[in-house]
Design a protein around this motif. Structure first.
Motif, PDB file in Angstrom:
ATOM      1  N   VAL A 108     -46.462  12.345   7.272  1.00 28.46           N
ATOM      2  CA  VAL A 108     -46.967  11.165   7.965  1.00 28.46           C
ATOM      3  C   VAL A 108     -47.000  10.028   6.951  1.00 28.46           C
ATOM      4  N   GLY A 109     -46.431   8.890   7.328  1.00 21.42           N
ATOM      5  CA  GLY A 109     -46.384   7.752   6.426  1.00 21.42           C
ATOM      6  C   GLY A 109     -47.323   6.637   6.859  1.00 21.42           C
ATOM      7  N   PHE A 110     -47.899   5.942   5.889  1.00 24.30           N
ATOM      8  CA  PHE A 110     -48.790   4.811   6.148  1.00 24.30           C
ATOM      9  C   PHE A 110     -48.133   3.536   5.619  1.00 24.30           C
ATOM     10  N   LYS A 111     -48.076   2.510   6.465  1.00 27.26           N
ATOM     11  CA  LYS A 111     -47.509   1.222   6.078  1.00 27.26           C
ATOM     12  C   LYS A 111     -48.614   0.408   5.399  1.00 27.26           C
ATOM     13  N   VAL A 112     -48.621   0.430   4.065  1.00 28.32           N
ATOM     14  CA  VAL A 112     -49.683  -0.188   3.272  1.00 28.32           C
ATOM     15  C   VAL A 112     -49.409  -1.686   3.115  1.00 28.32           C
ATOM     16  N   THR A 113     -50.428  -2.489   3.355  1.00 29.99           N
ATOM     17  CA  THR A 113     -50.311  -3.947   3.203  1.00 29.99           C
ATOM     18  C   THR A 113     -51.114  -4.479   2.025  1.00 29.99           C
ATOM     19  N   ASP A 114     -52.017  -3.683   1.504  1.00 29.66           N
ATOM     20  CA  ASP A 114     -52.857  -4.115   0.378  1.00 29.66           C
ATOM     21  C   ASP A 114     -52.823  -3.028  -0.696  1.00 29.66           C
ATOM     22  N   TYR A 115     -51.890  -3.159  -1.637  1.00 29.69           N
ATOM     23  CA  TYR A 115     -51.743  -2.167  -2.696  1.00 29.69           C
ATOM     24  C   TYR A 115     -53.014  -2.074  -3.546  1.00 29.69           C
ATOM     25  N   ASP A 116     -53.637  -3.203  -3.816  1.00 34.39           N
ATOM     26  CA  ASP A 116     -54.779  -3.223  -4.729  1.00 34.39           C
ATOM     27  C   ASP A 116     -55.951  -2.395  -4.216  1.00 34.39           C
ATOM     28  N   SER A 117     -56.249  -2.516  -2.916  1.00 30.65           N
ATOM     29  CA  SER A 117     -57.366  -1.754  -2.344  1.00 30.65           C
ATOM     30  C   SER A 117     -57.166  -0.258  -2.499  1.00 30.65           C
ATOM     31  N   PHE A 118     -55.906   0.149  -2.526  1.00 24.26           N
ATOM     32  CA  PHE A 118     -55.600   1.574  -2.691  1.00 24.26           C
ATOM     33  C   PHE A 118     -55.524   1.980  -4.157  1.00 24.26           C
ATOM     34  N   LEU A 119     -54.757   1.238  -4.948  1.00 22.92           N
ATOM     35  CA  LEU A 119     -54.499   1.623  -6.335  1.00 22.92           C
ATOM     36  C   LEU A 119     -55.753   1.623  -7.199  1.00 22.92           C
ATOM     37  N   GLN A 120     -56.682   0.726  -6.932  1.00 23.81           N
ATOM     38  CA  GLN A 120     -57.857   0.601  -7.788  1.00 23.81           C
ATOM     39  C   GLN A 120     -58.775   1.817  -7.735  1.00 23.81           C
ATOM     40  N   GLN A 121     -58.645   2.640  -6.711  1.00 29.67           N
ATOM     41  CA  GLN A 121     -59.490   3.838  -6.640  1.00 29.67           C
ATOM     42  C   GLN A 121     -58.667   5.133  -6.668  1.00 29.67           C
ATOM     43  N   LEU A 122     -57.358   5.030  -7.004  1.00 29.93           N
ATOM     44  CA  LEU A 122     -56.505   6.223  -7.063  1.00 29.93           C
ATOM     45  C   LEU A 122     -56.723   6.967  -8.378  1.00 29.93           C
ATOM     46  N   PRO A 123     -57.196   8.226  -8.342  1.00 33.89           N
ATOM     47  CA  PRO A 123     -57.399   8.990  -9.577  1.00 33.89           C
ATOM     48  C   PRO A 123     -56.067   9.253 -10.284  1.00 33.89           C
ATOM     49  N   PRO A 124     -55.956   8.977 -11.566  1.00 37.00           N
ATOM     50  CA  PRO A 124     -54.694   9.203 -12.299  1.00 37.00           C
ATOM     51  C   PRO A 124     -54.199  10.644 -12.193  1.00 37.00           C
ATOM     52  N   ARG A 125     -55.115  11.590 -12.256  1.00 36.41           N
ATOM     53  CA  ARG A 125     -54.726  13.005 -12.183  1.00 36.41           C
ATOM     54  C   ARG A 125     -54.053  13.317 -10.840  1.00 36.41           C
ATOM     55  N   LEU A 126     -54.585  12.747  -9.772  1.00 41.55           N
ATOM     56  CA  LEU A 126     -53.996  12.949  -8.448  1.00 41.55           C
ATOM     57  C   LEU A 126     -52.662  12.217  -8.343  1.00 41.55           C
ATOM     58  N   ALA A 127     -52.591  11.030  -8.907  1.00 41.78           N
ATOM     59  CA  ALA A 127     -51.344  10.256  -8.861  1.00 41.78           C
ATOM     60  C   ALA A 127     -50.195  11.026  -9.504  1.00 41.78           C
ATOM     61  N   VAL A 128     -50.458  11.639 -10.658  1.00 41.22           N
ATOM     62  CA  VAL A 128     -49.429  12.414 -11.351  1.00 41.22           C
ATOM     63  C   VAL A 128     -48.944  13.568 -10.481  1.00 41.22           C
TER      64      VAL A 128
END
Length: 222
Positions: A108-128
């Protein structure tokens, strides 16, 4: 308003772990009392199978109880390596991702319009972890939309810096933001969750997400 979606990949983990461990103990007892029941190769294969069962049971039991949560803040995806939150106002819609000429994917894909609201709380460990887990989705999209390979090299390269206009990101966050941008070009969405963790049909999940988003936006607008 709150919806909780039980992680399907976590089901059966504890029973599998316990049963495999119990049979392994029984097998060890049989080996001590009657080693002639099978050959040495047979014993090794049985031990390997049960060890695999224990490992799989443990892996399933460590999955989060809930995979996805729709709450007042937005859509929250739970993973063994952490969780991310996509605020309601930070995306336009959710839909089942499709490959050109090949139909629906298992995401399932989400069409993101505000990268900052998402990226600022994304855990680095999860991102990797997500970068590694979803690399095959990028490769499949490249094979579908760029069969001659002319665009693959640039899209497989990792960003070391990413600027949204509001903030500048480095390291893992920049890499993840770059991946989001590439996936958006190929699949029309930036953020993905596997449909295998959902206890309902992907289309039904998307309808619930989109309806919940509209309800939230309507409430905040009044």
């Amino acid at each position: 308003m709150r919806y909780l979606y039980r992680d399907q990949s976590a089901r059966g983990g504890i029973p599998l772990l316990i049963s495999s461990a119990a049979v392994l103990l029984l097998l060890m007892l049989l080996l001590a009392l009657a080693p002639e029941l099978t050959s040495s190769t047979g014993w090794v294969l049985l031990f390997l199978l049960l060890s695999a069962g224990i490992f799989l049971g443990y892996a399933k039991s460590t999955e989060p109880f809930y995979a996805v949560e729709l709450c007042a803040e937005g859509v929250r995806y739970h993973h063994r390596r952490g969780s991310w939150l996509l605020p309601w106002q930070a995306f336009l819609y959710a839909r089942v991702a499709e490959l050109t000429g090949k139909g629906e994917t298992a995401y399932v894909g989400f069409k993101v319009t505000d990268y900052d609201s998402f990226l600022q709380q994304l855990p680095p460990r999860l991102a990797v972890k997500l970068l590694m887990e979803q690399r095959h989705l990028l490769l499949a999209a490249l094979a579908s939309d760029c069969p001659d390979g002319t665009c693959a090299s640039s899209m497989l390269a990792h960003h070391t810096e990413f600027n949204t206009g509001k903030a500048r990101y480095y390291g893992v966050q920049a890499m993840f933001a770059g991946r989001m941008q590439h996936l958006a070009m190929l699949l029309g969405a930036e953020l993905f969750i596997p449909t295998t963790v959902l206890p309902v049909e992907a289309a039904e999940f998307c309808r619930t997400v989109n309806q919940s988003r509209l309800i939230y936006l309507k409430k905040t607008a009044t």
